[in-house]
Enzyme design. Structure first.
Site, short mmCIF file in Angstrom:
data_model
loop_
_atom_site.label_atom_id
_atom_site.label_comp_id
_atom_site.label_asym_id
_atom_site.label_seq_id
_atom_site.Cartn_x
_atom_site.Cartn_y
_atom_site.Cartn_z
CB SER A 46 61.72 38.75 66.65
OG SER A 46 61.64 37.56 66.84
CG ASP A 84 68.20 37.12 69.16
OD1 ASP A 84 69.51 37.07 69.01
OD2 ASP A 84 67.40 37.56 68.48
CE LYS A 114 69.77 35.74 66.00
NZ LYS A 114 69.73 37.21 66.03
CD GLU A 116 70.52 42.20 66.29
OE1 GLU A 116 71.07 43.24 66.06
OE2 GLU A 116 69.42 41.85 66.34
CD GLU A 183 66.99 40.67 59.90
OE1 GLU A 183 67.46 39.88 61.07
OE2 GLU A 183 65.96 41.18 59.88
O1 KIV Z 1 65.03 37.94 66.70
C1 KIV Z 1 64.77 37.50 65.68
O2 KIV Z 1 63.61 36.90 65.47
C2 KIV Z 1 65.90 37.14 64.76
C3 KIV Z 1 65.73 36.37 63.38
C4 KIV Z 1 64.70 37.15 62.62
C5 KIV Z 1 66.74 36.02 62.74
O3 KIV Z 1 67.06 37.58 64.78
#
Ligand code: KIV
Length: 265
Positions: A46, A84, A114, A116, A183
């Site tokens: 994000s 992420d 993380k 997706e 989410e």
């Molecule tokens: O990128 C991000 O901030 C996210 C969260 C909203 C879980 O994936």
């Protein structure tokens, strides 16, 4: 706060202790979030929208996440640090996924990554976990699939979709994820998934029955504007506070009131 590990998160689920996770992109914010004892810091992709001003998360590069992970690492002592993985950094092949994800741990100091996706990424998850890279899953609204979803629409409202998400959660658990972000799905569905899998679920727009909650810090702080998705609670409007402070600075400089003798040598 003692150092949070993936094992500790598992124990928290077991003891029904809610988990808090927030996005974090820099050193000073990591220090503040440590003081409040937020358990998980996510260097979310994000940041593409929140920090870099892109329209969506797709342009984010491995180097962007790595750069911010290093900064957060320097400020973080106690939280679990999760990096992420950006769009196309883990989808091309297992070898590329291993190389990109391992950089987050080796160079960035992250303790987990993380990614997706549901059943489609299960093989990759297994491969990463076998290489000792802890993986957090992410299903429901998956922002990297914004074009496929036709926007950021709540997922799992119809029976078949809900069943697919439950199956995805179970396949990901089998593949070895240590936690799962849910989410933008109905509360009833996240409750069912949370009951069905043994790893902690962390919700965003997924209601109160998840084992934990995550928000984008800038949303919570009111730095991302007036119009936000329904699930965002702005605990403060920092944008207004910043404007007020900067406006005072400007006025005082123009009127030659700053710096006064107190701020001069
Ligand atoms: O990128 C991000 O901030 C996210 C969260 C909203 C879980 O994936």
């Amino acid at each position: 706060m003692n150092k949070i590990t993936v094992v500790k998160l598992q124990e928290m689920k077991h003891h029904k202790e809610k988990i808090t996770m927030l996005t974090c992109y820099n050193y000073w914010m990591a220090k503040i979030l440590n003081e409040v004892e937020i358990e998980v810091l996510l260097v979310g992709d994000s940041l593409g929208m929140v920090v870099l001003g892109y329209e969506n998360t797709l342009p984010v590069k491995v180097e962007d996440i790595l750069y911010h992970t290093k900064a957060v690492k320097r400020g973080n002592l106690s939280a679990l640090l999760v990096a992420d993985m950006p769009f196309m950094s883990y989808q091309v092949g297992e070898k590329e996924a291993l190389l990109n994800c391992s950089r987050m741990l080796k160079e960035g100091g992250a303790e987990a990554v993380k990614i997706e996706g549901g059943a489609g990424v299960a093989k990759t998850v297994k491969c990463l976990v076998e290489a000792n890279i802890p993986v957090m899953g992410h299903i429901g609204i998956t922002p990297q699939a914004v074009h496929k979803m036709g926007g950021y629409k709540v997922q799992g409202r119809v029976k078949e979709e809900a069943e697919r998400l439950i199956a995805d959660a179970q396949v990901l658990e089998e593949a070895g994820i240590f936690s799962l972000v849910l989410e933008g799905i109905p509360e009833k569905l996240s409750r069912e998934i949370t009951k069905k899998i043994s790893v902690p679920t962390i919700g965003i727009g997924a209601g109160k029955y998840c084992d934990g909650q995550v928000l984008v810090s800038e949303d919570l702080l009111g730095l991302t504007g007036k119009v936000t998705p329904k699930f965002v609670k702005q605990y403060v409007r920092l944008d207004k506070e910043i404007k007020k402070a900067v406006d005072r600075f400007k006025k005082e400089v123009k009127e030659n009131k700053f710096p006064s003798s107190r701020y001069s040598y």
